[in-house]
Design an enzyme around this catalytic site. Structure first.
Site, PDB file in Angstrom:
ATOM      1  N   TYR A  92      16.016 -28.596  39.985  1.00 48.77           N
ATOM      2  CA  TYR A  92      15.815 -27.297  40.625  1.00 48.77           C
ATOM      3  C   TYR A  92      14.892 -26.445  39.771  1.00 48.77           C
ATOM      4  O   TYR A  92      15.312 -25.920  38.744  1.00 48.77           O
ATOM      5  CB  TYR A  92      17.159 -26.595  40.852  1.00 48.77           C
ATOM      6  CG  TYR A  92      18.072 -27.401  41.742  1.00 48.77           C
ATOM      7  CD1 TYR A  92      17.945 -27.325  43.134  1.00 48.77           C
ATOM      8  CD2 TYR A  92      19.014 -28.272  41.208  1.00 48.77           C
ATOM      9  CE1 TYR A  92      18.739 -28.101  43.957  1.00 48.77           C
ATOM     10  CE2 TYR A  92      19.814 -29.052  42.029  1.00 48.77           C
ATOM     11  CZ  TYR A  92      19.678 -28.961  43.396  1.00 48.77           C
ATOM     12  OH  TYR A  92      20.458 -29.733  44.215  1.00 48.77           O
ATOM     13  N   ASN A 140      12.435 -38.704  31.036  1.00 46.98           N
ATOM     14  CA  ASN A 140      13.695 -39.214  30.462  1.00 46.98           C
ATOM     15  C   ASN A 140      13.418 -40.094  29.227  1.00 46.98           C
ATOM     16  O   ASN A 140      14.326 -40.720  28.708  1.00 46.98           O
ATOM     17  CB  ASN A 140      14.501 -40.006  31.505  1.00 46.98           C
ATOM     18  CG  ASN A 140      13.856 -41.332  31.855  1.00 46.98           C
ATOM     19  OD1 ASN A 140      12.707 -41.589  31.512  1.00 46.98           O
ATOM     20  ND2 ASN A 140      14.604 -42.188  32.545  1.00 46.98           N
ATOM     21  N   TYR A 147       8.960 -53.009  41.463  1.00 41.66           N
ATOM     22  CA  TYR A 147       7.907 -51.999  41.298  1.00 41.66           C
ATOM     23  C   TYR A 147       7.078 -51.888  42.574  1.00 41.66           C
ATOM     24  O   TYR A 147       6.922 -50.799  43.127  1.00 41.66           O
ATOM     25  CB  TYR A 147       7.036 -52.410  40.116  1.00 41.66           C
ATOM     26  CG  TYR A 147       5.938 -51.440  39.748  1.00 41.66           C
ATOM     27  CD1 TYR A 147       6.217 -50.207  39.166  1.00 41.66           C
ATOM     28  CD2 TYR A 147       4.597 -51.781  39.942  1.00 41.66           C
ATOM     29  CE1 TYR A 147       5.193 -49.333  38.794  1.00 41.66           C
ATOM     30  CE2 TYR A 147       3.572 -50.915  39.569  1.00 41.66           C
ATOM     31  CZ  TYR A 147       3.879 -49.697  38.995  1.00 41.66           C
ATOM     32  OH  TYR A 147       2.861 -48.844  38.620  1.00 41.66           O
ATOM     33  N   TYR A 207       8.064 -37.470  54.901  1.00 41.44           N
ATOM     34  CA  TYR A 207       8.275 -36.037  54.611  1.00 41.44           C
ATOM     35  C   TYR A 207       7.095 -35.219  55.129  1.00 41.44           C
ATOM     36  O   TYR A 207       7.258 -34.076  55.566  1.00 41.44           O
ATOM     37  CB  TYR A 207       8.471 -35.797  53.104  1.00 41.44           C
ATOM     38  CG  TYR A 207       9.917 -35.896  52.676  1.00 41.44           C
ATOM     39  CD1 TYR A 207      10.541 -37.132  52.515  1.00 41.44           C
ATOM     40  CD2 TYR A 207      10.663 -34.752  52.428  1.00 41.44           C
ATOM     41  CE1 TYR A 207      11.860 -37.223  52.129  1.00 41.44           C
ATOM     42  CE2 TYR A 207      12.000 -34.832  52.036  1.00 41.44           C
ATOM     43  CZ  TYR A 207      12.588 -36.069  51.887  1.00 41.44           C
ATOM     44  OH  TYR A 207      13.897 -36.141  51.513  1.00 41.44           O
ATOM     45  N   ALA A 217       1.832 -40.743  42.305  1.00 40.31           N
ATOM     46  CA  ALA A 217       1.066 -41.743  41.550  1.00 40.31           C
ATOM     47  C   ALA A 217       1.479 -43.111  42.073  1.00 40.31           C
ATOM     48  O   ALA A 217       2.399 -43.748  41.568  1.00 40.31           O
ATOM     49  CB  ALA A 217       1.365 -41.608  40.059  1.00 40.31           C
TER      50      ALA A 217
HETATM   51  P1  NAD Z   1       4.102 -44.693  31.215  1.00 40.13           P
HETATM   52  O1  NAD Z   1       5.179 -45.708  31.164  1.00 40.13           O
HETATM   53  O2  NAD Z   1       3.337 -44.407  29.964  1.00 40.13           O
HETATM   54  O3  NAD Z   1       4.639 -43.309  31.762  1.00 40.13           O
HETATM   55  C1  NAD Z   1       5.684 -43.180  32.685  1.00 40.13           C
HETATM   56  C2  NAD Z   1       6.557 -42.008  32.252  1.00 40.13           C
HETATM   57  O4  NAD Z   1       7.620 -41.844  33.201  1.00 40.13           O
HETATM   58  C3  NAD Z   1       7.214 -42.239  30.892  1.00 40.13           C
HETATM   59  O5  NAD Z   1       7.056 -41.091  30.093  1.00 40.13           O
HETATM   60  C4  NAD Z   1       8.677 -42.486  31.237  1.00 40.13           C
HETATM   61  O6  NAD Z   1       9.560 -42.135  30.203  1.00 40.13           O
HETATM   62  C5  NAD Z   1       8.824 -41.647  32.492  1.00 40.13           C
HETATM   63  N1  NAD Z   1       9.956 -42.072  33.328  1.00 40.13           N
HETATM   64  C6  NAD Z   1      10.241 -43.329  33.752  1.00 40.13           C
HETATM   65  N2  NAD Z   1      11.343 -43.321  34.513  1.00 40.13           N
HETATM   66  C7  NAD Z   1      11.753 -42.021  34.591  1.00 40.13           C
HETATM   67  C8  NAD Z   1      12.829 -41.374  35.232  1.00 40.13           C
HETATM   68  N3  NAD Z   1      13.735 -42.064  35.955  1.00 40.13           N
HETATM   69  N4  NAD Z   1      12.948 -40.026  35.088  1.00 40.13           N
HETATM   70  C9  NAD Z   1      12.053 -39.321  34.350  1.00 40.13           C
HETATM   71  N5  NAD Z   1      11.021 -39.884  33.727  1.00 40.13           N
HETATM   72  C10 NAD Z   1      10.862 -41.218  33.848  1.00 40.13           C
HETATM   73  O7  NAD Z   1       3.097 -45.172  32.370  1.00 40.13           O
HETATM   74  P2  NAD Z   1       1.702 -44.576  32.877  1.00 40.13           P
HETATM   75  O8  NAD Z   1       0.702 -45.643  32.723  1.00 40.13           O
HETATM   76  O9  NAD Z   1       1.458 -43.258  32.286  1.00 40.13           O
HETATM   77  O10 NAD Z   1       1.996 -44.422  34.422  1.00 40.13           O
HETATM   78  C11 NAD Z   1       2.247 -43.159  35.032  1.00 40.13           C
HETATM   79  C12 NAD Z   1       2.356 -43.340  36.541  1.00 40.13           C
HETATM   80  O11 NAD Z   1       1.135 -43.868  37.057  1.00 40.13           O
HETATM   81  C13 NAD Z   1       3.480 -44.297  36.984  1.00 40.13           C
HETATM   82  O12 NAD Z   1       4.072 -43.784  38.145  1.00 40.13           O
HETATM   83  C14 NAD Z   1       2.742 -45.574  37.285  1.00 40.13           C
HETATM   84  O13 NAD Z   1       3.417 -46.326  38.255  1.00 40.13           O
HETATM   85  C15 NAD Z   1       1.416 -45.030  37.810  1.00 40.13           C
HETATM   86  N6  NAD Z   1       0.342 -46.038  37.633  1.00 40.13           N
HETATM   87  C16 NAD Z   1      -0.210 -46.263  36.399  1.00 40.13           C
HETATM   88  C17 NAD Z   1      -1.187 -47.235  36.261  1.00 40.13           C
HETATM   89  C18 NAD Z   1      -1.854 -47.507  34.935  1.00 40.13           C
HETATM   90  O14 NAD Z   1      -2.661 -48.445  34.871  1.00 40.13           O
HETATM   91  N7  NAD Z   1      -1.632 -46.772  33.875  1.00 40.13           N
HETATM   92  C19 NAD Z   1      -1.589 -47.999  37.368  1.00 40.13           C
HETATM   93  C20 NAD Z   1      -0.978 -47.752  38.591  1.00 40.13           C
HETATM   94  C21 NAD Z   1      -0.025 -46.762  38.727  1.00 40.13           C
END
Ligand code: NAD
Ligand code: UDP
Length: 313
Positions: A64, A34, A145, A159, A114
């Site tokens: 879907y 998004n 978060y 699930y 993730a």
């Molecule tokens: P990021 O913010 O770069 O990427 C997250 C992506 O999700 C973005 O492109 C954003 O636009 C999209 N998004 C957010 N809400 C959304 C929604 N409601 N619908 C559709 N898309 C949505 O962050 P990242 O570092 O790439 O993290 C990716 C995943 O890994 C996340 O779930 C984060 O919690 C997890 N994570 C990352 C880290 C890290 O250090 N990078 C650590 C722990 C967990």
């Protein structure tokens, strides 16, 4: 075998690297985002590939599509971003996970969550093994978060147990690298951007708090290995680099590697900021035959090179 794979959050930092890697392995990739914290710039180089499909979609709404695997990454990750609209953050974790799990159940797809080291909160057990239940403040500023991700893990397990959905849970520790948002507020991007712009590096608190930083390529390798494990292995499994550094040590490394002559300034420590964080990675080493390969210094060099290009310095 060519698979059709859905990556939610595919235009984000980790998601874009994952899409690229899966396409390189010959799979068909559907990227859903998004654009809340993601960016088309991250995936523009993939658009010409006929096996890459991009859908603007919010995971809090049902989706879907027919796929074999789902990597569920959609969620803001930096404290600044996830605290911007806490209710939306919880909805994304909880409703978004329910929607993606419902999809996985319907089309019998494997689904990977993730998750995050934040499920351990401000840990009182150090380093953190997967068996540790954590220390999270349910009403603090990070709760949207932390608790959202904890609830998502519960949904994944439910699930799996109730509907036999084939799940994998990955607890990601601080991961950095090219394509991090230059102003998403996370410490590695903040320090590098500040150093390259000749600004002072902002340390929150006294900088004695620790983190363990994993380079993006190591993370993506582990993510794919986890998805490919036997059905019986579901995790949760910690994925991170177990070399632990204080924030002061990180700042000093960034100053050294950028050659910046700027100062370090101290700012207020945010509420509930975890004082220590280091993964126990023996499970990942055994189950995935995986060990992080990229040292902090090497990873920082690559990330600094990326930000030099982005900032045109
Ligand atoms: P990021 O913010 O770069 O990427 C997250 C992506 O999700 C973005 O492109 C954003 O636009 C999209 N998004 C957010 N809400 C959304 C929604 N409601 N619908 C559709 N898309 C949505 O962050 P990242 O570092 O790439 O993290 C990716 C995943 O890994 C996340 O779930 C984060 O919690 C997890 N994570 C990352 C880290 C890290 O250090 N990078 C650590 C722990 C967990
Ligand atoms: N931090 C800092 N200066 C910054 C940004 C972050 O000192 O400019 C600290 C922050 O308080 C935390 C650590 O660096 O202790 C890691 O912060 P980040 O937001 O990257 O991730 P977190 O692990 O807290 O989710």
């Amino acid at each position: 075998m060519k698979k059709r794979i859905l990556v939610t959050g595919g235009a984000g930092f980790l998601g874009s690297h994952l899409c690229e890697r899966l396409l390189n392995e010959g799979h068909e990739v559907i990227c859903v985002d998004n654009y809340f914290t993601g960016n088309k710039e991250n995936i523009v180089h993939l658009l010409a590939n006929p096996y890459f499909e991009l859908i603007r979609h919010d995971v809090t709404m049902p989706l879907y599509v027919e796929v074999d695997e789902i990597y569920h990454l959609a969620s803001p990750a930096s404290p600044t971003h996830y605290q911007y609209n806490p209710i939306k953050t919880i909805k994304t974790s909880v409703i978004g996970s329910m929607n993606m799990l419902g999809l996985a159940k319907r089309v019998k797809a494997k689904i990977l969550q993730a998750s995050t080291s934040e499920v351990y909160g401000d840990p009182q057990v150090h380093p953190q093994p997967e068996l540790y239940w954590g220390n999270v403040n349910p009403i603090g500023p990070r709760a949207c978060y932390d608790e959202g991700k904890r609830c998502a893990e519960t949904l994944f397990m439910s699930y799996h147990k109730q509907n036999d959905v084939h799940i994998k849970i990955m607890r990601i520790f601080n991961t950095y690298g090219p394509r991090m948002h230059q102003d998403d507020g996370r410490v590695v991007s903040n320090f590098i951007v500040q150093a390259l712009k000749g600004e002072d590096l902002t340390i929150y608190g006294d900088g004695s708090q620790t983190r363990s930083f994993c380079y993006v390529d190591d993370n993506i390798e582990a993510m794919i290995r986890l998805m490919d494990t036997d059905k019986a292995f579901i995790g949760p499994v910690n994925i991170g680099n177990d070399a632990e550094f204080s924030i002061v040590e990180l700042a000093e490394k960034v100053l050294k590697l950028t050659g910046a002559s700027t100062k370090i300034v101290k700012k207020r420590l945010p509420q509930d900021d975890p004082s220590q964080r280091q993964p126990v990675i023996t499970l990942a080493q055994k189950a995935l035959d995986w060990t992080p390969q990229v040292s902090l210094e090497e990873g920082l060099r690559k990330t600094i090179a990326y930000f030099k290009k982005v900032l045109n310095v």
